[in-house]
Design a protein around this motif. Structure first.
Motif, PDB file in Angstrom:
ATOM      1  N   LEU A 199      19.248  -3.337   5.336  1.00 27.45           N
ATOM      2  CA  LEU A 199      18.475  -4.250   6.173  1.00 27.45           C
ATOM      3  C   LEU A 199      17.563  -5.107   5.313  1.00 27.45           C
ATOM      4  N   GLY A 200      17.472  -6.396   5.679  1.00 26.00           N
ATOM      5  CA  GLY A 200      16.599  -7.305   4.941  1.00 26.00           C
ATOM      6  C   GLY A 200      15.903  -8.266   5.881  1.00 26.00           C
ATOM      7  N   ILE A 201      14.821  -8.856   5.405  1.00 24.08           N
ATOM      8  CA  ILE A 201      14.108  -9.911   6.115  1.00 24.08           C
ATOM      9  C   ILE A 201      14.040 -11.119   5.200  1.00 24.08           C
ATOM     10  N   GLU A 202      14.400 -12.276   5.737  1.00 25.07           N
ATOM     11  CA  GLU A 202      14.319 -13.537   5.000  1.00 25.07           C
ATOM     12  C   GLU A 202      13.162 -14.352   5.557  1.00 25.07           C
ATOM     13  N   ILE A 203      12.270 -14.812   4.679  1.00 24.85           N
ATOM     14  CA  ILE A 203      11.076 -15.545   5.075  1.00 24.85           C
ATOM     15  C   ILE A 203      11.058 -16.890   4.377  1.00 24.85           C
ATOM     16  N   VAL A 204      10.829 -17.963   5.139  1.00 29.26           N
ATOM     17  CA  VAL A 204      10.627 -19.289   4.564  1.00 29.26           C
ATOM     18  C   VAL A 204       9.118 -19.504   4.455  1.00 29.26           C
ATOM     19  N   ALA A 205       8.633 -19.571   3.226  1.00 30.10           N
ATOM     20  CA  ALA A 205       7.190 -19.654   2.989  1.00 30.10           C
ATOM     21  C   ALA A 205       6.704 -21.098   3.067  1.00 30.10           C
ATOM     22  N   THR A 206       5.579 -21.287   3.723  1.00 22.05           N
ATOM     23  CA  THR A 206       4.927 -22.591   3.835  1.00 22.05           C
ATOM     24  C   THR A 206       3.423 -22.383   3.717  1.00 22.05           C
ATOM     25  N   SER A 207       2.680 -23.483   3.769  1.00 17.08           N
ATOM     26  CA  SER A 207       1.228 -23.372   3.736  1.00 17.08           C
ATOM     27  C   SER A 207       0.699 -22.633   4.955  1.00 17.08           C
ATOM     28  N   ALA A 208       1.484 -22.611   6.042  1.00 22.11           N
ATOM     29  CA  ALA A 208       1.036 -21.968   7.271  1.00 22.11           C
ATOM     30  C   ALA A 208       1.112 -20.445   7.207  1.00 22.11           C
ATOM     31  N   ASN A 209       2.053 -19.898   6.414  1.00 20.58           N
ATOM     32  CA  ASN A 209       2.208 -18.439   6.395  1.00 20.58           C
ATOM     33  C   ASN A 209       2.002 -17.818   5.020  1.00 20.58           C
ATOM     34  N   LEU A 210       1.576 -18.616   4.048  1.00 16.27           N
ATOM     35  CA  LEU A 210       1.455 -18.120   2.674  1.00 16.27           C
ATOM     36  C   LEU A 210       0.580 -16.878   2.580  1.00 16.27           C
ATOM     37  N   ASP A 211      -0.524 -16.869   3.298  1.00 14.21           N
ATOM     38  CA  ASP A 211      -1.451 -15.735   3.225  1.00 14.21           C
ATOM     39  C   ASP A 211      -1.003 -14.550   4.067  1.00 14.21           C
ATOM     40  N   ARG A 212       0.136 -14.683   4.778  1.00 15.68           N
ATOM     41  CA  ARG A 212       0.607 -13.613   5.653  1.00 15.68           C
ATOM     42  C   ARG A 212       1.871 -12.937   5.128  1.00 15.68           C
ATOM     43  N   LEU A 213       2.359 -13.369   3.986  1.00 17.14           N
ATOM     44  CA  LEU A 213       3.635 -12.839   3.486  1.00 17.14           C
ATOM     45  C   LEU A 213       3.579 -11.339   3.245  1.00 17.14           C
ATOM     46  N   HIS A 214       2.469 -10.885   2.645  1.00 11.48           N
ATOM     47  CA  HIS A 214       2.341  -9.450   2.356  1.00 11.48           C
ATOM     48  C   HIS A 214       2.385  -8.631   3.643  1.00 11.48           C
ATOM     49  N   GLU A 215       1.799  -9.158   4.729  1.00  8.24           N
ATOM     50  CA  GLU A 215       1.781  -8.426   5.992  1.00  8.24           C
ATOM     51  C   GLU A 215       3.187  -8.253   6.560  1.00  8.24           C
ATOM     52  N   THR A 216       3.984  -9.320   6.501  1.00  5.90           N
ATOM     53  CA  THR A 216       5.353  -9.234   7.016  1.00  5.90           C
ATOM     54  C   THR A 216       6.173  -8.228   6.225  1.00  5.90           C
ATOM     55  N   ILE A 217       6.051  -8.276   4.915  1.00  4.66           N
ATOM     56  CA  ILE A 217       6.808  -7.352   4.070  1.00  4.66           C
ATOM     57  C   ILE A 217       6.352  -5.915   4.301  1.00  4.66           C
ATOM     58  N   ALA A 218       5.059  -5.695   4.422  1.00  2.27           N
ATOM     59  CA  ALA A 218       4.545  -4.347   4.666  1.00  2.27           C
ATOM     60  C   ALA A 218       5.037  -3.804   6.008  1.00  2.27           C
ATOM     61  N   PHE A 219       5.054  -4.669   7.036  1.00  6.89           N
ATOM     62  CA  PHE A 219       5.527  -4.242   8.352  1.00  6.89           C
ATOM     63  C   PHE A 219       6.996  -3.834   8.290  1.00  6.89           C
ATOM     64  N   GLY A 220       7.810  -4.668   7.650  1.00  7.80           N
ATOM     65  CA  GLY A 220       9.224  -4.344   7.537  1.00  7.80           C
ATOM     66  C   GLY A 220       9.467  -3.093   6.731  1.00  7.80           C
ATOM     67  N   ARG A 221       8.743  -2.937   5.645  1.00  4.47           N
ATOM     68  CA  ARG A 221       8.946  -1.766   4.785  1.00  4.47           C
ATOM     69  C   ARG A 221       8.597  -0.472   5.522  1.00  4.47           C
TER      70      ARG A 221
END
Length: 371
Positions: free
Chosen positions: A176-198
């Motif tokens: 299972l994987g999650i693909e994220i398109v990073a932008t200025s809108a979600n840059l500070d939230r990337l760690h949260e998404t990865i932590a949730f998925g993990r």
């Protein structure tokens, strides 16, 4: 310097600073099941495609694709992705079952919104080798800025949890994987998404940049000349790469180039059966890098009329791939004055005479990455 004077004229230099491996065989095939989508993401290329008419891959065309794939001795992976949601195709189960008979690695990329319990159970029973779900917004749902119109964060979290449970019931054979398109809108939230998925058991994460297909999208990308966020994004991406299972894109426009599609022996088959070297060349559309460009489609044949092997070996496709051995394309993405480029503005070709946008490809620089 030798100037080729045919219709695909390019400059060939005696000494090149860029070169790359060019696969002699097809090892990876990307298949677009549908260009219909259940969502309306703000940055989607579908709104930029010329004369766009959504369609599903038919079961008849899918059978011809499967027959062609069976004749490819070096084929390793089938990737189901494109410019729509694959699960929108009403025949997706029948098509996937046909591809499964080829006994190759199979990856599906989906937004997850249509993946209820029965659909998830089917996908894991095939089984898929990999399932990537795409998510770009705040995973907590508290940020009002959204790209993925049509899927609330709470619904995505519930879908992902259910998908992880279904995978476990099936014995955990599918990665299972999650693909994220990073932008200025979600840059500070990337760690949260990865932590949730993990925490749910997701093993792989791809953090890509956005290719701006609209003028508005240019404002939120993280790379490019004069972008204040580029340095910050680079540090965050570097920190993400230190975690196992995380692939993060680059942000440097001056990075050396190597086309991952040409290097890995990839072809893209659209929902109409047309064969292109990559998704970016499947449809004619506008792009902004940062100034408006027309990216012309490049198609070498259709699997409904010719086998994929014969399309791959045709003289035109072979000549196109050969141009990547010493990168016969100018570096448009790192150009000092792209707004003054009369080639692109007037002729829709680059200053080497190419009519494809390979000179400004962000996949080649590792700024855009995909499964």
């Amino acid at each position: 310097m030798i100037l080729k004077t045919n219709k695909n004229a390019t400059f060939r230099w005696m000494s090149r600073t860029e070169s790359q491996d060019v696969s002699g065989e097809i090892t990876r095939v990307q298949v677009e099941l549908s260009t219909f989508c259940n969502m309306s993401c703000r940055a989607c290329v579908r709104s930029s495609i010329r004369d766009f008419a959504p369609r599903h891959l038919t079961t008849a065309t899918a059978k011809k694709i499967a027959a062609s794939l069976a004749g490819l001795p070096s084929l390793e992976t089938i990737v189901l992705l494109g410019f729509g949601e694959p699960l929108c195709n009403p025949s997706f189960k029948k098509i996937l079952a046909g591809f499964t008979a080829l006994n190759k690695r199979m990856t599906l990329v989906s937004n997850g919104a249509l993946m209820d319990a029965s659909t998830a159970d089917f996908l894991f029973s095939i089984p898929l080798s990999e399932l990537y779900l795409s998510w770009d917004d705040d995973i907590t749902g508290t940020d009002p800025l959204r790209n993925r119109e049509g899927l609330a964060a709470q619904v995505f979290r519930e879908r992902l949890s259910g998908i992880c449970d279904a995978r476990n019931r099936a014995g955990g054979r599918t990665a299972l994987g999650i693909e994220i398109v990073a932008t200025s809108a979600n840059l500070d939230r990337l760690h949260e998404t990865i932590a949730f998925g993990r925490d749910l058991g997701v093993e792989s994460f791809i953090v890509s940049n956005m290719y701006p297909y609209s003028e508005q999208s240019v404002r939120i990308i993280l790379y490019g000349k004069g972008k204040k966020l580029q340095k910050k994004a680079g540090k965050i991406f570097d920190s993400l790469r230190r975690h196992p299972g995380v692939t993060a894109a680059g942000v440097r426009m001056d990075a050396p180039r190597a086309c991952p599609f040409i290097e890995r022996g990839t072809v893209f088959i659209s929902s109409s059966g047309d064969v292109s070297p990559c998704p970016e060349l499947a449809y004619t559309h506008d792009a902004f890098n940062p100034h408006r460009r027309t990216h012309n489609a490049l198609r070498f044949g259709n699997v409904a009329r010719r086998s994929l092997g014969s399309i791959w070996s045709c003289e035109e496709f072979a000549a196109f791939r050969k141009d990547f051995e010493y990168y016969e394309f100018p570096d448009c993405s790192d150009c000092t004055s792209p707004e003054a480029c009369w080639h692109r503005n007037m002729d829709e070709e680059d200053c080497y005479g190419n009519r494809t946008p390979c000179g400004e490809c962000l996949w080649a620089k590792g700024i855009i990455v995909c499964p």
